[in-house]
Design an enzyme around this catalytic site. Structure first.
Site, short mmCIF file in Angstrom:
data_model
loop_
_atom_site.label_atom_id
_atom_site.label_comp_id
_atom_site.label_asym_id
_atom_site.label_seq_id
_atom_site.Cartn_x
_atom_site.Cartn_y
_atom_site.Cartn_z
N CYS A 119 0.81 -1.05 0.06
CA CYS A 119 0.08 -0.06 -0.03
C CYS A 119 0.69 1.38 -0.11
O CYS A 119 1.65 1.39 -0.84
CB CYS A 119 -1.08 0.06 1.14
SG CYS A 119 -2.40 1.06 1.01
N HIS A 120 0.56 1.86 1.01
CA HIS A 120 1.33 3.45 1.12
C HIS A 120 2.81 3.10 1.51
O HIS A 120 3.96 4.05 1.57
CB HIS A 120 0.76 4.34 2.04
CG HIS A 120 -0.61 5.06 1.36
ND1 HIS A 120 -1.57 4.29 1.07
CD2 HIS A 120 -0.42 6.24 1.06
CE1 HIS A 120 -2.70 5.05 0.49
NE2 HIS A 120 -1.83 6.33 0.46
N GLY A 121 3.29 1.94 2.06
CA GLY A 121 4.72 1.73 2.31
C GLY A 121 5.58 2.17 1.27
O GLY A 121 6.85 2.24 1.26
N GLN A 123 5.69 4.69 -0.25
CA GLN A 123 6.46 6.10 0.30
C GLN A 123 7.79 5.97 0.73
O GLN A 123 8.56 6.83 0.38
CB GLN A 123 5.25 6.71 0.80
CG GLN A 123 4.17 7.13 0.24
CD GLN A 123 3.07 7.88 1.16
OE1 GLN A 123 2.91 7.54 2.21
NE2 GLN A 123 2.60 9.02 0.68
#
Length: 187
Positions: A119-121, A123
């Site tokens: 997911c947003h990991g 980033q």
């Protein structure tokens, strides 16, 4: 399979399932799993958030559980770990600002150790500048960041995972079965 030492980089409002499920599954497989958060110590808690897909234009967010950290960020030596997990949620957007987090991610990548991001990991991986010329999955809203940093986003849906070298990536927690299976294969 030989048990491995796995480090998880988390923070307040990490996605609940993306922390809890991998933590418990990897422990069940016999691995040692240490969860750390910048500026926090073992025994302290972080709050989690539950992100769900309910037909809106993006995910919804609800309060999750409190997670008790089992290791102290300032005391870890990343060279003693075999693999890294970076869950999503809102935590990645601010833990990526910590220079030590970036150093840790770069060290794992430079040593070609498995890194699982969901997911947003992504980033955190983007901020560590390890995605250039790599194909990764992530939550679609993070795809522009990945692409601008020289990586390539692959749209594999929400239930699949993608491996590119030492990176195992997925879009969101519905991919846990595939993501964790592929990560375990790299271990």
């Amino acid at each position: 399979m030989m048990a491995k030492r796995i480090l998880v980089l988390a923070g307040d409002f990490v996605e609940d399932y993306e922390l809890m499920v991998p933590f418990q599954c990897l422990l069940m497989l016999g691995h040692t799993v240490d969860v750390v958060c910048p500026d926090k110590k073992a025994g302290e808690q972080i709050k989690t958030a539950i992100h769900d897909f309910e037909g809106d234009q993006t995910y919804t967010e609800k309060p999750g559980h409190n997670f008790t950290l089992n290791a102290t960020f300032d005391e870890i030596d990343e060279t003693t770990y075999d693999a890294l997990v970076v869950p999503g949620g809102r935590a990645p957007e601010y833990i990526r600002l910590n220079p030590r987090v970036i150093e840790i991610v770069k060290d794992f990548n430079n040593k070609n150790k498995p890194i699982a991001s969901i997911c947003h990991g992504i980033q955190v991986l983007v901020a560590a500048d390890i995605v250039k010329d790599r194909t990764c999955s992530c939550y679609p809203a993070c795809a522009p960041d990945l692409n601008m940093r020289g990586g390539s986003w692959i749209d594999i849906g929400y239930e699949a995972a993608h491996v590119d070298g030492n990176l195992v990536t997925a879009a969101a927690w519905p991919a846990h079965p595939a993501w964790l299976a592929k990560f375990n294969e790299l271990l």
